[in-house]
Write a protein that holds these residues in place. Structure first.
Motif, PDB file in Angstrom:
ATOM      1  N   GLU A  65     -28.095  13.324 -62.056  1.00 25.45           N
ATOM      2  CA  GLU A  65     -29.419  12.699 -62.162  1.00 25.45           C
ATOM      3  C   GLU A  65     -29.285  11.181 -62.294  1.00 25.45           C
ATOM      4  O   GLU A  65     -30.019  10.427 -61.662  1.00 25.45           O
ATOM      5  CB  GLU A  65     -30.164  13.265 -63.366  1.00 25.45           C
ATOM      6  CG  GLU A  65     -31.545  12.689 -63.545  1.00 25.45           C
ATOM      7  CD  GLU A  65     -32.246  13.247 -64.766  1.00 25.45           C
ATOM      8  OE1 GLU A  65     -33.028  12.489 -65.370  1.00 25.45           O
ATOM      9  OE2 GLU A  65     -32.013  14.417 -65.120  1.00 25.45           O
ATOM     10  N   ARG A  66     -28.344  10.722 -63.088  1.00 27.73           N
ATOM     11  CA  ARG A  66     -28.148   9.281 -63.288  1.00 27.73           C
ATOM     12  C   ARG A  66     -27.663   8.613 -62.008  1.00 27.73           C
ATOM     13  O   ARG A  66     -28.058   7.501 -61.686  1.00 27.73           O
ATOM     14  CB  ARG A  66     -27.177   9.019 -64.436  1.00 27.73           C
ATOM     15  CG  ARG A  66     -27.663   9.532 -65.793  1.00 27.73           C
ATOM     16  CD  ARG A  66     -28.940   8.816 -66.194  1.00 27.73           C
ATOM     17  NE  ARG A  66     -29.591   9.371 -67.335  1.00 27.73           N
ATOM     18  CZ  ARG A  66     -29.415   8.996 -68.594  1.00 27.73           C
ATOM     19  NH1 ARG A  66     -28.550   8.066 -68.873  1.00 27.73           N
ATOM     20  NH2 ARG A  66     -30.107   9.560 -69.552  1.00 27.73           N
ATOM     21  N   LEU A  67     -26.801   9.286 -61.267  1.00 26.56           N
ATOM     22  CA  LEU A  67     -26.346   8.740 -59.986  1.00 26.56           C
ATOM     23  C   LEU A  67     -27.513   8.647 -59.007  1.00 26.56           C
ATOM     24  O   LEU A  67     -27.635   7.671 -58.264  1.00 26.56           O
ATOM     25  CB  LEU A  67     -25.217   9.597 -59.406  1.00 26.56           C
ATOM     26  CG  LEU A  67     -23.900   9.568 -60.202  1.00 26.56           C
ATOM     27  CD1 LEU A  67     -22.947  10.638 -59.689  1.00 26.56           C
ATOM     28  CD2 LEU A  67     -23.257   8.199 -60.153  1.00 26.56           C
ATOM     29  N   ALA A  68     -28.408   9.628 -59.052  1.00 27.03           N
ATOM     30  CA  ALA A  68     -29.603   9.590 -58.199  1.00 27.03           C
ATOM     31  C   ALA A  68     -30.510   8.429 -58.601  1.00 27.03           C
ATOM     32  O   ALA A  68     -31.097   7.761 -57.740  1.00 27.03           O
ATOM     33  CB  ALA A  68     -30.352  10.915 -58.277  1.00 27.03           C
ATOM     34  N   HIS A  69     -30.623   8.160 -59.906  1.00 21.95           N
ATOM     35  CA  HIS A  69     -31.411   7.009 -60.374  1.00 21.95           C
ATOM     36  C   HIS A  69     -30.811   5.711 -59.847  1.00 21.95           C
ATOM     37  O   HIS A  69     -31.534   4.815 -59.402  1.00 21.95           O
ATOM     38  CB  HIS A  69     -31.455   6.945 -61.902  1.00 21.95           C
ATOM     39  CG  HIS A  69     -32.354   7.935 -62.547  1.00 21.95           C
ATOM     40  ND1 HIS A  69     -33.640   8.165 -62.132  1.00 21.95           N
ATOM     41  CD2 HIS A  69     -32.148   8.748 -63.609  1.00 21.95           C
ATOM     42  CE1 HIS A  69     -34.195   9.085 -62.903  1.00 21.95           C
ATOM     43  NE2 HIS A  69     -33.307   9.447 -63.800  1.00 21.95           N
ATOM     44  N   CYS A  70     -29.500   5.595 -59.910  1.00 24.63           N
ATOM     45  CA  CYS A  70     -28.822   4.396 -59.412  1.00 24.63           C
ATOM     46  C   CYS A  70     -29.101   4.221 -57.923  1.00 24.63           C
ATOM     47  O   CYS A  70     -29.452   3.130 -57.472  1.00 24.63           O
ATOM     48  CB  CYS A  70     -27.319   4.495 -59.682  1.00 24.63           C
ATOM     49  SG  CYS A  70     -26.374   3.077 -59.102  1.00 24.63           S
ATOM     50  N   ARG A  71     -28.978   5.289 -57.179  1.00 27.62           N
ATOM     51  CA  ARG A  71     -29.232   5.245 -55.738  1.00 27.62           C
ATOM     52  C   ARG A  71     -30.664   4.814 -55.451  1.00 27.62           C
ATOM     53  O   ARG A  71     -30.916   3.994 -54.571  1.00 27.62           O
ATOM     54  CB  ARG A  71     -28.949   6.623 -55.131  1.00 27.62           C
ATOM     55  CG  ARG A  71     -28.805   6.642 -53.645  1.00 27.62           C
ATOM     56  CD  ARG A  71     -28.325   7.997 -53.129  1.00 27.62           C
ATOM     57  NE  ARG A  71     -26.927   8.265 -53.497  1.00 27.62           N
ATOM     58  CZ  ARG A  71     -26.546   9.143 -54.440  1.00 27.62           C
ATOM     59  NH1 ARG A  71     -27.420   9.848 -55.087  1.00 27.62           N
ATOM     60  NH2 ARG A  71     -25.271   9.310 -54.705  1.00 27.62           N
ATOM     61  N   ALA A  72     -31.623   5.342 -56.225  1.00 30.96           N
ATOM     62  CA  ALA A  72     -33.033   4.991 -56.033  1.00 30.96           C
ATOM     63  C   ALA A  72     -33.277   3.517 -56.341  1.00 30.96           C
ATOM     64  O   ALA A  72     -34.002   2.834 -55.613  1.00 30.96           O
ATOM     65  CB  ALA A  72     -33.917   5.873 -56.907  1.00 30.96           C
ATOM     66  N   LEU A  73     -32.681   3.011 -57.410  1.00 24.38           N
ATOM     67  CA  LEU A  73     -32.845   1.595 -57.762  1.00 24.38           C
ATOM     68  C   LEU A  73     -32.273   0.703 -56.669  1.00 24.38           C
ATOM     69  O   LEU A  73     -32.897  -0.275 -56.261  1.00 24.38           O
ATOM     70  CB  LEU A  73     -32.155   1.283 -59.090  1.00 24.38           C
ATOM     71  CG  LEU A  73     -32.814   1.835 -60.342  1.00 24.38           C
ATOM     72  CD1 LEU A  73     -31.901   1.624 -61.543  1.00 24.38           C
ATOM     73  CD2 LEU A  73     -34.166   1.201 -60.574  1.00 24.38           C
ATOM     74  N   LYS A  74     -31.085   1.030 -56.204  1.00 21.77           N
ATOM     75  CA  LYS A  74     -30.441   0.196 -55.188  1.00 21.77           C
ATOM     76  C   LYS A  74     -31.154   0.295 -53.845  1.00 21.77           C
ATOM     77  O   LYS A  74     -31.043  -0.593 -53.023  1.00 21.77           O
ATOM     78  CB  LYS A  74     -28.963   0.567 -55.035  1.00 21.77           C
ATOM     79  CG  LYS A  74     -28.141   0.418 -56.326  1.00 21.77           C
ATOM     80  CD  LYS A  74     -28.399  -0.860 -57.082  1.00 21.77           C
ATOM     81  CE  LYS A  74     -27.691  -2.030 -56.522  1.00 21.77           C
ATOM     82  NZ  LYS A  74     -27.906  -3.284 -57.259  1.00 21.77           N
ATOM     83  N   GLY A  75     -31.917   1.356 -53.637  1.00 24.47           N
ATOM     84  CA  GLY A  75     -32.645   1.517 -52.400  1.00 24.47           C
ATOM     85  C   GLY A  75     -34.054   0.953 -52.424  1.00 24.47           C
ATOM     86  O   GLY A  75     -34.737   0.933 -51.408  1.00 24.47           O
TER      87      GLY A  75
END
Length: 121
Positions: free
Chosen positions: A78-88
């Motif tokens: 979930e945290r990796l998905a949050h990081c991906r969403a922020l960077k995108g």
């Protein structure tokens, strides 16, 4: 007036002098804040925690931190998905995301950098 400014996010070019912390759990927050305050000691820099019920992207867009410090743990995917969403996201992509793990997992580290983290410790 643009909707994002009306919502209180401010122009995308402004960045606060805040480090936004996303802890593993509410119980870990006090220890994390105390450790970071002592360790970082960056003059003029404030530590702010993301509230449990607050969407991370909303918190980032509102506070415009210099850095998002996200603890991993059992919620790693979930945290990796949050990081991906922020960077995108166009308005959050330039904000650094540092992921903190309590273990040394090479696969997790690889995934952290693939999703856009600036560092993994």
């Amino acid at each position: 007036m643009r909707a994002d400014i009306e919502a209180g996010y401010g122009p995308p070019s402004t960045t606060d002098d805040t480090i936004l912390i996303v802890p593993r759990s509410p119980e870990a927050m006090e220890a994390t804040l105390a450790e970071l305050s002592e360790t970082l000691g960056i003059p003029g820099c404030r530590l702010r925690r993301a509230k449990e019920d607050e969407a991370l992207l909303d918190a980032v867009l509102r506070t415009r931190p210099l850095l998002v410090l996200m603890e991993l743990g059992s919620e790693s995917p979930e945290r990796l998905a949050h990081c991906r969403a922020l960077k995108g996201h166009a308005r959050a992509s330039e904000i650094g995301v540092m992921l903190v793990s309590d273990g040394a997992d090479p696969e997790e580290e690889r995934q952290a950098f693939e999703c856009g983290a600036v560092d993994y410790i």
